[in-house]
Enzyme design. Structure first.
Site, PDB file in Angstrom:
ATOM      1  N   ASP A 170       0.847  -1.342  -0.055  1.00  0.00           N
ATOM      2  CA  ASP A 170       0.107   0.100   0.101  1.00  0.00           C
ATOM      3  C   ASP A 170       0.955   1.251   0.075  1.00  0.00           C
ATOM      4  O   ASP A 170       0.378   2.376  -0.005  1.00  0.00           O
ATOM      5  CB  ASP A 170      -1.009  -0.079   1.269  1.00  0.00           C
ATOM      6  N   TYR A 264      10.564   4.492   1.303  1.00  0.00           N
ATOM      7  CA  TYR A 264      11.394   3.736   1.829  1.00  0.00           C
ATOM      8  C   TYR A 264      12.903   3.704   1.269  1.00  0.00           C
ATOM      9  O   TYR A 264      13.898   3.289   2.011  1.00  0.00           O
ATOM     10  CB  TYR A 264      11.127   2.360   1.647  1.00  0.00           C
TER      11      TYR A 264
HETATM   12  P1  NAD Z   1      -0.137  -7.822  14.044  1.00  0.00           P
HETATM   13  O1  NAD Z   1       1.064  -8.383  15.023  1.00  0.00           O
HETATM   14  O2  NAD Z   1      -0.996  -6.810  14.700  1.00  0.00           O
HETATM   15  O3  NAD Z   1      -1.091  -8.780  13.372  1.00  0.00           O
HETATM   16  C1  NAD Z   1      -0.539  -9.866  12.760  1.00  0.00           C
HETATM   17  C2  NAD Z   1      -1.237 -11.212  13.183  1.00  0.00           C
HETATM   18  O4  NAD Z   1      -0.771 -12.280  12.443  1.00  0.00           O
HETATM   19  C3  NAD Z   1      -1.433 -11.524  14.670  1.00  0.00           C
HETATM   20  O5  NAD Z   1      -2.646 -11.691  15.169  1.00  0.00           O
HETATM   21  C4  NAD Z   1      -0.658 -12.821  14.494  1.00  0.00           C
HETATM   22  O6  NAD Z   1      -1.094 -13.674  15.648  1.00  0.00           O
HETATM   23  C5  NAD Z   1      -0.942 -13.388  13.166  1.00  0.00           C
HETATM   24  N1  NAD Z   1      -0.063 -14.365  12.768  1.00  0.00           N
HETATM   25  C6  NAD Z   1       1.479 -14.591  12.933  1.00  0.00           C
HETATM   26  N2  NAD Z   1       1.776 -15.770  12.425  1.00  0.00           N
HETATM   27  C7  NAD Z   1       0.860 -16.486  12.005  1.00  0.00           C
HETATM   28  C8  NAD Z   1       0.641 -17.504  11.257  1.00  0.00           C
HETATM   29  N3  NAD Z   1       1.565 -18.200  10.880  1.00  0.00           N
HETATM   30  N4  NAD Z   1      -0.561 -17.871  10.873  1.00  0.00           N
HETATM   31  C9  NAD Z   1      -1.604 -17.327  11.182  1.00  0.00           C
HETATM   32  N5  NAD Z   1      -1.545 -15.878  11.650  1.00  0.00           N
HETATM   33  C10 NAD Z   1      -0.303 -15.660  12.168  1.00  0.00           C
HETATM   34  O7  NAD Z   1       0.545  -6.877  12.927  1.00  0.00           O
HETATM   35  P2  NAD Z   1       0.068  -5.738  11.929  1.00  0.00           P
HETATM   36  O8  NAD Z   1       1.003  -4.432  12.285  1.00  0.00           O
HETATM   37  O9  NAD Z   1      -1.459  -5.524  12.032  1.00  0.00           O
HETATM   38  O10 NAD Z   1       0.721  -6.235  10.335  1.00  0.00           O
HETATM   39  C11 NAD Z   1       0.035  -7.465   9.830  1.00  0.00           C
HETATM   40  C12 NAD Z   1       0.872  -7.627   8.501  1.00  0.00           C
HETATM   41  O11 NAD Z   1       0.695  -6.778   7.476  1.00  0.00           O
HETATM   42  C13 NAD Z   1       2.615  -7.416   8.707  1.00  0.00           C
HETATM   43  O12 NAD Z   1       3.141  -8.355   8.145  1.00  0.00           O
HETATM   44  C14 NAD Z   1       2.643  -6.100   8.229  1.00  0.00           C
HETATM   45  O13 NAD Z   1       4.047  -5.736   8.012  1.00  0.00           O
HETATM   46  C15 NAD Z   1       1.589  -6.185   7.056  1.00  0.00           C
HETATM   47  N6  NAD Z   1       1.209  -4.905   6.213  1.00  0.00           N
HETATM   48  C16 NAD Z   1       1.707  -4.880   4.959  1.00  0.00           C
HETATM   49  C17 NAD Z   1       1.616  -3.849   4.507  1.00  0.00           C
HETATM   50  C18 NAD Z   1       1.832  -3.631   2.879  1.00  0.00           C
HETATM   51  O14 NAD Z   1       1.834  -2.596   2.449  1.00  0.00           O
HETATM   52  N7  NAD Z   1       2.167  -4.861   2.209  1.00  0.00           N
HETATM   53  C19 NAD Z   1       0.549  -2.724   4.898  1.00  0.00           C
HETATM   54  C20 NAD Z   1       0.391  -2.769   6.129  1.00  0.00           C
HETATM   55  C21 NAD Z   1       0.753  -3.887   6.955  1.00  0.00           C
HETATM   56  C1  G6P Z   2       3.377   0.918   4.868  1.00  0.00           C
HETATM   57  C2  G6P Z   2       3.805  -0.128   4.024  1.00  0.00           C
HETATM   58  C3  G6P Z   2       3.632  -1.428   4.935  1.00  0.00           C
HETATM   59  C4  G6P Z   2       4.235  -1.441   6.180  1.00  0.00           C
HETATM   60  C5  G6P Z   2       3.532  -0.358   6.951  1.00  0.00           C
HETATM   61  C6  G6P Z   2       4.465  -0.169   8.325  1.00  0.00           C
HETATM   62  O1  G6P Z   2       2.001   0.899   4.884  1.00  0.00           O
HETATM   63  O2  G6P Z   2       3.741  -0.364   2.835  1.00  0.00           O
HETATM   64  O3  G6P Z   2       4.357  -2.502   4.232  1.00  0.00           O
HETATM   65  O4  G6P Z   2       3.862  -2.559   7.003  1.00  0.00           O
HETATM   66  O5  G6P Z   2       3.973   0.837   6.261  1.00  0.00           O
HETATM   67  O6  G6P Z   2       3.611   0.375   9.169  1.00  0.00           O
HETATM   68  P1  G6P Z   2       3.601   0.501  10.549  1.00  0.00           P
HETATM   69  O7  G6P Z   2       2.808   1.778  10.926  1.00  0.00           O
HETATM   70  O8  G6P Z   2       3.292  -0.749  11.183  1.00  0.00           O
HETATM   71  O9  G6P Z   2       5.219   0.910  10.927  1.00  0.00           O
HETATM   72 MN    MN Z   3       4.340  -2.236   1.906  1.00  0.00          MN
END
Ligand code: NAD
Ligand code: G6P
Ligand code: MN
Length: 443
Positions: A170, A264
């Site tokens: 995102d 980034y």
């Molecule tokens: P979070 O820790 O609040 O949530 C992650 C959840 O995943 C937890 O509830 C945990 O128990 C669960 N989990 C961990 N391992 C697991 C497994 N093997 N199977 C099933 N569930 C499992 O984290 P968050 O800050 O909400 O972020 C979640 C993910 O989304 C992270 O990887 C973050 O980097 C990603 N993210 C990516 C983008 C992007 O641009 N690609 C944007 C926002 C967040």
């Molecule tokens: C952006 C990126 C994600 C990342 C997030 C981290 O949305 O695209 O890949 O996980 O920022 O945000 P945080 O608020 O968890 O530092």
């Molecule tokens: Mn990202």
């Protein structure tokens, strides 16, 4: 109109409520018949799920809702798996960020040694979910945004080359929203047609036009040269670290004013600045900031809903950034031929770059998957940076697959963020100790 069934993997994520709210906001174009949550931490997921259950009952009673830690129950009868897991949760993110700092290197969730450590944890978790999907719903698509997306994408390319998984991010969407605000575009980012290339969290816009083909880059550049991606310097509402990131884009842009950078890139072009900056304190990193803000607030809002027994006036906020996930699901479900940035195998799209690299580029998405837009040749500066970084990502995946200490040491050594092979080794040895419950054993 066809109604879809989805499972959100990582049901206990801080992003889950925002995504559920966002899905409801976009139900007219992507209608749902079922939402399931899946997580491997029952207690964490239940707190979020109980609140979402109340919310969905009030706002969309026609959608069946359930939550589970049982893979069969979760992955049976779904059209899409929306995955945002964090293997090791914030406790491990905190270590990813703090361990490199002890050795003079900044700590970050997806970049540098922290991202490498997280990658070594994530690969297994994401592959496991992909396998559950293929076992129980072989026709489904997995839309993965679990990080570090670059490493995860390379791992799925290597290990599951024929799987229906699309990796997305995102950050470009978030920056494009800001660009559209800077330009005052009436329909936001969807008024722009962009050319962008790079790796995940490592890319550049090289062309941005409006619907009539007018070049929008000069006006955006003028703003970025002064303020970075801070839209209104007088009134900004971001958390301190994000505000700093958006502002720093000004300096990142100055290095190559022909393009507009992903935020980034600051970690690779200004690692010394990042390390010494106030928001990077060895005892208090972004993981702490997230636990003190987003995690605390989301779980408090969930608790309040459960205690009151209603989600009327609840504090969950729709995460409209995440509407790109609906764009993607909608494009597949209804063959929209929508143009969006995906992380896909290069295979000639960037003609002077490794064909096996996982690159982030525009694609056209429909019910048969995606078609890549040709980018052609990229400049030497970007090519040089990307070749180094993609090699880091490939070495991490190689290390995970073969259990090789040597390859992982090479990955850390090659990272632009690490000053020497000896620092790389010292960081690696600490990371191995911290990750012994999560990483494959390295020999
Ligand atoms: P979070 O820790 O609040 O949530 C992650 C959840 O995943 C937890 O509830 C945990 O128990 C669960 N989990 C961990 N391992 C697991 C497994 N093997 N199977 C099933 N569930 C499992 O984290 P968050 O800050 O909400 O972020 C979640 C993910 O989304 C992270 O990887 C973050 O980097 C990603 N993210 C990516 C983008 C992007 O641009 N690609 C944007 C926002 C967040
Ligand atoms: C952006 C990126 C994600 C990342 C997030 C981290 O949305 O695209 O890949 O996980 O920022 O945000 P945080 O608020 O968890 O530092
Ligand atoms: Mn990202």
């Amino acid at each position: 109109m066809k109604k879809s069934s989805i499972v959100i993997a990582g049901g206990g994520s801080t992003f889950t409520p925002g995504i559920v709210m966002m899905l409801l906001d976009h139900a007219d174009r992507f209608p749902l018949r079922q939402i399931k949550f899946y997580d491997n931490d029952a207690a964490r997921q239940e707190k979020i799920a109980k609140a979402c259950e109340i919310l969905l009952k009030e706002r969309a009673p026609e959608i069946a809702f359930s939550y589970t830690t049982d893979p069969k129950e979760a992955f049976t009868d779904v059209d899409f798996v929306m995955a945002h897991i964090r293997v090791g949760k914030y406790a491990m993110r905190e270590k990813d960020e703090k361990i490199p700092m002890k050795h003079g290197v900044f700590g970050q969730e997806t970049c540098g040694p922290g991202g490498i450590a997280y990658g070594m944890r994530s690969i297994g978790g994401v592959i496991e979910i992909l396998d559950y999907m293929e076992k129980y719903s072989p026709n489904a698509w997995m839309l993965n945004y679990s990080n570090p997306a670059a490493i995860v994408a390379e791992a799925t390319r290597r290990l599951r080359p024929n799987s229906k998984i699309i990796n997305i991010c995102d950050m470009p969407v978030g920056i494009e929203d800001r660009m559209a605000e800077i330009l005052g575009l009436p329909n936001g980012r969807k008024d722009m047609c962009v050319r962008y290339y790079g790796l995940n969290h490592f890319g550049w816009w090289c062309d941005i036009r409006d619907k009539d083909g007018n070049d929008l880059m000069p006006r955006i550049k003028e703003h970025v040269a002064k303020y970075g991606y801070i839209v209104n310097p007088e009134s900004h509402h971001d958390e301190a670290s994000w505000n700093d990131t958006y502002g720093k884009a000004k300096d990142v842009y100055a290095v190559d004013p022909d393009t507009l950078p992903n935020t980034y890139l600051k970690y690779y072009l200004f690692p010394d600045y990042v390390f010494n900056h106030d928001n990077q304190h060895p005892d208090h990193t972004r993981a702490n900031e997230v636990m003190e803000n987003r995690e605390k607030n989301v779980f408090a809002a969930a608790k309040e809903i459960v205690e009151k027994g209603t989600a009327v006036d609840c504090k969950f906020k729709s995460d409209d950034h995440a509407s790109y996930i609906v764009d993607l699901a909608e494009a597949i479900a209804f063959n929209k031929k929508a143009r969006m940035l995906l992380i896909v195998e290069n295979d000639g799209a960037i003609s002077n770059f490794d064909p096996t690299a996982m690159v982030e580029i525009p694609c056209i998405v429909g019910s048969n998957g995606y078609e890549k837009i040709c980018i052609g040749k990229i400049p030497q500066f970007q090519k040089g940076l990307m070749e180094e970084q993609v090699s880091v990502e490939k070495l991490v995946v190689e290390a995970w697959i073969t259990g090789s200490y040597q390859k992982l040491w090479q990955a850390l050594t090659l990272s632009k963020t690490v000053p020497s092979a000896s620092v790389a080794k010292a960081i690696l040895d600490d990371l191995i100790e911290a990750n012994k419950d999560y990483w494959p054993e390295l020999k």
